[in-house]
Design a protein around this motif. Structure first.
Motif, PDB file in Angstrom:
ATOM      1  N   GLU A  42       0.839  -1.205   0.000  1.00 29.22           N
ATOM      2  CA  GLU A  42       0.000   0.000   0.000  1.00 29.22           C
ATOM      3  C   GLU A  42       0.876   1.258   0.000  1.00 29.22           C
ATOM      4  OE1 GLU A  42      -3.308  -0.019   2.778  1.00 29.22           O
ATOM      5  OE2 GLU A  42      -2.994   2.114   3.115  1.00 29.22           O
ATOM      6  N   ASP A  43       1.917   1.256   0.823  1.00 30.92           N
ATOM      7  CA  ASP A  43       2.821   2.417   0.864  1.00 30.92           C
ATOM      8  C   ASP A  43       3.498   2.643  -0.484  1.00 30.92           C
ATOM      9  OD1 ASP A  43       2.185   2.894   3.489  1.00 30.92           O
ATOM     10  OD2 ASP A  43       4.023   2.013   4.306  1.00 30.92           O
ATOM     11  N   PHE A  46      -6.073  -8.085  -3.498  1.00 33.65           N
ATOM     12  CA  PHE A  46      -5.611  -6.960  -4.304  1.00 33.65           C
ATOM     13  C   PHE A  46      -5.777  -5.653  -3.533  1.00 33.65           C
ATOM     14  CE2 PHE A  46      -6.911 -10.245  -7.195  1.00 33.65           C
ATOM     15  CZ  PHE A  46      -5.984 -10.200  -8.210  1.00 33.65           C
ATOM     16  N   ILE A  47      -4.963  -4.691  -3.895  1.00 33.64           N
ATOM     17  CA  ILE A  47      -5.160  -3.314  -3.457  1.00 33.64           C
ATOM     18  C   ILE A  47      -5.530  -2.541  -4.704  1.00 33.64           C
ATOM     19  CG2 ILE A  47      -4.097  -1.225  -2.535  1.00 33.64           C
ATOM     20  CD1 ILE A  47      -2.279  -2.955  -0.859  1.00 33.64           C
ATOM     21  N   GLU A  48      -6.592  -1.755  -4.610  1.00 33.54           N
ATOM     22  CA  GLU A  48      -7.002  -0.972  -5.769  1.00 33.54           C
ATOM     23  C   GLU A  48      -7.537   0.382  -5.334  1.00 33.54           C
ATOM     24  OE1 GLU A  48      -9.711  -3.861  -7.443  1.00 33.54           O
ATOM     25  OE2 GLU A  48     -11.415  -2.806  -6.574  1.00 33.54           O
ATOM     26  N   ASN A  79       7.033  -0.985 -11.676  1.00 35.70           N
ATOM     27  CA  ASN A  79       7.730  -1.987 -10.879  1.00 35.70           C
ATOM     28  C   ASN A  79       7.405  -1.753  -9.407  1.00 35.70           C
ATOM     29  OD1 ASN A  79       9.906  -3.053  -9.169  1.00 35.70           O
ATOM     30  ND2 ASN A  79      10.849  -3.638 -11.109  1.00 35.70           N
ATOM     31  N   LYS A  80       6.727  -2.722  -8.812  1.00 35.29           N
ATOM     32  CA  LYS A  80       6.262  -2.580  -7.426  1.00 35.29           C
ATOM     33  C   LYS A  80       7.434  -2.478  -6.442  1.00 35.29           C
ATOM     34  CE  LYS A  80       3.497  -5.897  -6.283  1.00 35.29           C
ATOM     35  NZ  LYS A  80       2.619  -6.942  -5.721  1.00 35.29           N
ATOM     36  N   GLN A  81       8.462  -3.263  -6.647  1.00 32.65           N
ATOM     37  CA  GLN A  81       9.592  -3.269  -5.720  1.00 32.65           C
ATOM     38  C   GLN A  81      10.315  -1.921  -5.733  1.00 32.65           C
ATOM     39  OE1 GLN A  81      12.352  -6.443  -6.360  1.00 32.65           O
ATOM     40  NE2 GLN A  81      13.400  -6.093  -4.425  1.00 32.65           N
ATOM     41  N   VAL A  82      10.503  -1.349  -6.904  1.00 27.22           N
ATOM     42  CA  VAL A  82      11.171  -0.049  -7.009  1.00 27.22           C
ATOM     43  C   VAL A  82      10.291   1.046  -6.398  1.00 27.22           C
ATOM     44  CG1 VAL A  82      12.114   1.656  -8.620  1.00 27.22           C
ATOM     45  CG2 VAL A  82      12.522  -0.764  -9.017  1.00 27.22           C
ATOM     46  N   ALA A  83       8.979   0.898  -6.563  1.00 27.95           N
ATOM     47  CA  ALA A  83       8.048   1.895  -6.013  1.00 27.95           C
ATOM     48  C   ALA A  83       8.128   1.966  -4.488  1.00 27.95           C
ATOM     49  CB  ALA A  83       6.624   1.582  -6.456  1.00 27.95           C
ATOM     50  N   THR A  84       8.510   0.870  -3.837  1.00 29.78           N
ATOM     51  CA  THR A  84       8.620   0.907  -2.370  1.00 29.78           C
ATOM     52  C   THR A  84       9.665   1.922  -1.917  1.00 29.78           C
ATOM     53  OG1 THR A  84      10.265  -0.863  -2.244  1.00 29.78           O
ATOM     54  CG2 THR A  84       7.936  -1.522  -2.115  1.00 29.78           C
ATOM     55  N   LYS A  85      10.593   2.248  -2.804  1.00 26.85           N
ATOM     56  CA  LYS A  85      11.637   3.236  -2.497  1.00 26.85           C
ATOM     57  C   LYS A  85      11.264   4.638  -2.980  1.00 26.85           C
ATOM     58  CE  LYS A  85      14.350   0.225  -0.662  1.00 26.85           C
ATOM     59  NZ  LYS A  85      14.444   0.193   0.798  1.00 26.85           N
ATOM     60  N   GLY A  86      10.040   4.776  -3.497  1.00 27.90           N
ATOM     61  CA  GLY A  86       9.593   6.083  -3.971  1.00 27.90           C
ATOM     62  C   GLY A  86      10.145   6.457  -5.331  1.00 27.90           C
TER      63      GLY A  86
END
Length: 147
Positions: free
Chosen positions: A20-21, A42-44, A88-95
């Motif tokens: 979510e973050d 899912f998160i939507e 890319n979800k993993q990269v998004a976790t780092k903003g």
């Protein structure tokens, strides 16, 4: 009117809060909800053009205007009122913003679907998000359109 839909799967190995973050780092104005279906959890969320402001800024910060434009145009192929791209979800976790390959990544991507009332509005949106460039530098910067 522009409608932005964001969806991602929460894999069993992932922390729901971190997923979510990650989405909120890309789309802080979208209200998210968790949905469970037969296909998984899912998160939507849904937003309007304002919800794209941070993506607009991240495209410039990451200096990926041409890549973003290519993805937006490719995502609207045969559907001039819609576009779709994956983050890319993993990269998004780092903003950070990184466009995922055109097909879903094994651990899931953040799916972004944008729909406009008509093809002209979609063209205006794409011009605002990703203006033409020369040597990677935007030739102009338009104000956020009122769509």
């Amino acid at each position: 009117m522009i409608e932005v839909k964001v969806t991602t799967i929460i894999n069993p190995t992932e922390d729901e809060k971190k997923v979510e973050d990650a989405i909120l780092k890309m789309f802080p104005l979208i209200e998210l909800e968790t949905v469970t279906t037969d296909e998984g959890k899912f998160i939507e969320g849904t937003g309007d053009i304002e919800s794209l402001r941070d993506i607009h800024d991240l495209i410039r910060k990451e200096e990926i205007i041409d890549t973003a434009r290519t993805r937006l145009v490719a995502g609207s192929y045969k559907h001039p009122t819609r576009t779709h791209f994956l983050i890319n979800k993993q990269v998004a976790t780092k903003g950070r913003l990184n466009f995922a390959p055109a097909i879903e990544e094994p651990l899931g991507s953040i799916n972004v679907d944008i729909e406009a009332d008509n093809a002209e509005d979609m063209e205006i949106l794409i011009e605002w998000l990703t203006p033409p460039t020369e040597d990677g530098v935007a030739l102009f910067e338009a104000d956020m359109p009122e769509l």
